[in-house]
Design an enzyme around this catalytic site. Sequence first.
Site, short mmCIF file in Angstrom:
data_model
loop_
_atom_site.label_atom_id
_atom_site.label_comp_id
_atom_site.label_asym_id
_atom_site.label_seq_id
_atom_site.Cartn_x
_atom_site.Cartn_y
_atom_site.Cartn_z
N ASN A 116 0.86 -1.18 0.00
CA ASN A 116 0.00 0.00 0.00
C ASN A 116 0.90 1.24 0.00
O ASN A 116 1.48 1.59 1.03
CB ASN A 116 -0.89 -0.03 1.25
CG ASN A 116 -1.87 1.12 1.30
OD1 ASN A 116 -1.84 2.00 0.44
ND2 ASN A 116 -2.74 1.12 2.30
N ARG B 278 -2.79 -1.98 -3.40
CA ARG B 278 -3.94 -1.09 -3.29
C ARG B 278 -3.70 0.06 -4.25
O ARG B 278 -2.68 0.75 -4.15
CB ARG B 278 -4.02 -0.56 -1.86
CG ARG B 278 -5.19 0.34 -1.65
CD ARG B 278 -5.12 0.94 -0.27
NE ARG B 278 -6.35 1.62 0.03
CZ ARG B 278 -6.54 2.28 1.14
NH1 ARG B 278 -5.61 2.31 2.06
NH2 ARG B 278 -7.68 2.88 1.35
N HIS C 25 -12.28 3.99 0.26
CA HIS C 25 -12.24 2.98 1.32
C HIS C 25 -12.86 1.68 0.82
O HIS C 25 -13.44 0.90 1.59
CB HIS C 25 -13.03 3.42 2.58
CG HIS C 25 -12.42 4.55 3.34
ND1 HIS C 25 -13.18 5.44 4.08
CD2 HIS C 25 -11.13 4.92 3.49
CE1 HIS C 25 -12.38 6.32 4.64
NE2 HIS C 25 -11.13 6.05 4.30
N ARG D 88 -11.52 16.62 7.23
CA ARG D 88 -12.30 16.94 6.03
C ARG D 88 -13.72 17.35 6.42
O ARG D 88 -14.31 16.76 7.34
CB ARG D 88 -12.38 15.74 5.09
CG ARG D 88 -11.07 15.33 4.47
CD ARG D 88 -11.28 14.32 3.35
NE ARG D 88 -10.04 13.67 2.97
CZ ARG D 88 -9.77 12.38 3.15
NH1 ARG D 88 -10.68 11.57 3.67
NH2 ARG D 88 -8.61 11.89 2.77
N GLU E 126 -8.00 -4.31 5.54
CA GLU E 126 -7.89 -4.00 4.12
C GLU E 126 -6.83 -4.86 3.44
O GLU E 126 -6.98 -5.26 2.29
CB GLU E 126 -7.59 -2.51 3.94
CG GLU E 126 -8.71 -1.66 4.52
CD GLU E 126 -8.49 -0.18 4.34
OE1 GLU E 126 -8.43 0.27 3.20
OE2 GLU E 126 -8.41 0.53 5.37
#
Length: 396
Positions: A7, A91, A180, A241, A384
Site C-alpha cells: 500500500n 492497493r 475505502h 475533512r 484492508e
Amino acid sequence: MKILVINCGSSSLKYQLIDMDNESVVAKGLCERIGIEGSKLTHKADGKEDYVVEREMPTHVTAIEMVMEALQDAKYGVIKDTSEIAAVGHRVLHAGTVYSDSIIVNEDVKRVIKECFDLGPLHNPANLMGIEACEKAMPGTPNVAVWDTGFGMKMPEKAYTYAIPHEYMEKYSLRRYGFHGTSHLYVSGEVLKFAGLDPEKGKVIVCHLGNGSSISASIGGKCVDTSMGLTPLEGLVMGTRSGDVDPAVVQFICNKEGKDVNEVLNILNKKSGVLGISGVSSDFRDLGAAAEEGNERAKVALEVFVYRVAKYIGAYVAAMNGVDAIAFTAGVGENDMKTRKDVCAYLGYLGVEIDDEANNCRGKRQMISTPNSKVKVMILPTNEELAIARETLRLV
Ligand code: AMP
C-alpha cells in the site's frame, strides 16, 4: 501460498506478507519518509524482534528493495528468497470508469493508472511506482491491482450521478466513485457471515469511522451507495475533512478571504472536519477528553460528527428499504464506545437496542446489540490488507 500486499502513499509504503493457507500475517512493516531526509523502515515478523533500518530511500524502488532485504534477512526475515512470494497485491486508488474489478497488472493497466493521475494526484503516481518497483525486484511474479474505488463502482447510476450538466460526465468521467473500497468490501462481506444473513439479500450498512470516514449501504455485498464522491471529501464529517458542504461555501470563502479555489479546497480537506469545528484536534481521543473537560466546541464537533453518521444511516435505510445489520469499523468505529452509543441513540425508530456491556469493547469482532434488537449492530474490525490478499489470490 504467500502473498505480499503493498500500500503505497506519496511518501510511505506499508506492506504485509500473508500466508493464505491460514490467512495469517507472517511479517509486516512500514517505510516512512520516502524521498524525504530521514527515511526509515520498520519491519515486524511473527515471533521475532522488530527490525529498524534507517537508510535513505530516494524512491519507492529503493523502499521495495529494502523490504525485500528485510523479508529475506538471515535474522529478521521470514523467507529464503523471493520465489516464495506467489503474487503481489497492490492497493491502487483510482482507475476512473475503466476498471472496477481487481485485475492482474499489464501494460494497459499501468497506462490507465497513469491516465487517472488527475483523479488521484497523490496516490496514483505512488501506486504506479510501487508496481514498477515490484516488477523490477521480482520479475515474473504477478502484480494485482485492487482498486480503492472498486466497491463504489458497483453502485447504480442513480447513486453515482451528480446533477450537473451531463457533458462533464461524458468528457471527464465526473461522477461519484466512493473510496475505502477494500474496507467496505471486507467488512460488508464479513458482516453477512458473522450476522448469519442471506449472502444474496442481506442489507448491510458499514460505518468506517476513522481519521477519514465513509459509510456504505450494500445488499448481498454489492454496493448500493457510499458516501465519498469524486474525491474522498464528500460525505461524513471527518478528522480534517468537511464532508458535505454547499459548494457556494467555497465561493464565499474565496471572496471574503481573497483565496483561490485550490486554497479553499485545501482548507476543506486538511483544516476542517472535527478539527475545524473544535479548534482542538482531529483525534477523537483528544476531542473526547476536551469535551469531558467542558470544551464546548469539542462537544459540538462530536455532536455534528455523530449527527451526520445518523443522518446517512437514515438515508441508506431508505435507499435499501430496510437494513439487517449495521457495523462499526476503523479507528473510531472499533474503539470509541461513546460514538457508537451516540449514533445508535438516533436509531430507536429502527428498533435498534444496544447492550451497553457488550458495547464496552475495543477492536474485536463483537455483536453489541441485544438479542431483541430488530437490527443487528456490531463491531467488525476492518482488514484492508486481507481483502487485497484475497482478491489477489482469487486472480492468481
Ligand atoms: P484510523 O484512521 O482508522 O486509523 O482511525 C484514527 C482515529 O481513531 C483517530 O481519530 C483516533 O483518535 C481514533 N481512535 C483510536 N483509538 C481510539 C479510542 N480508544 N477512542 C476513541 N478514538 C480512538
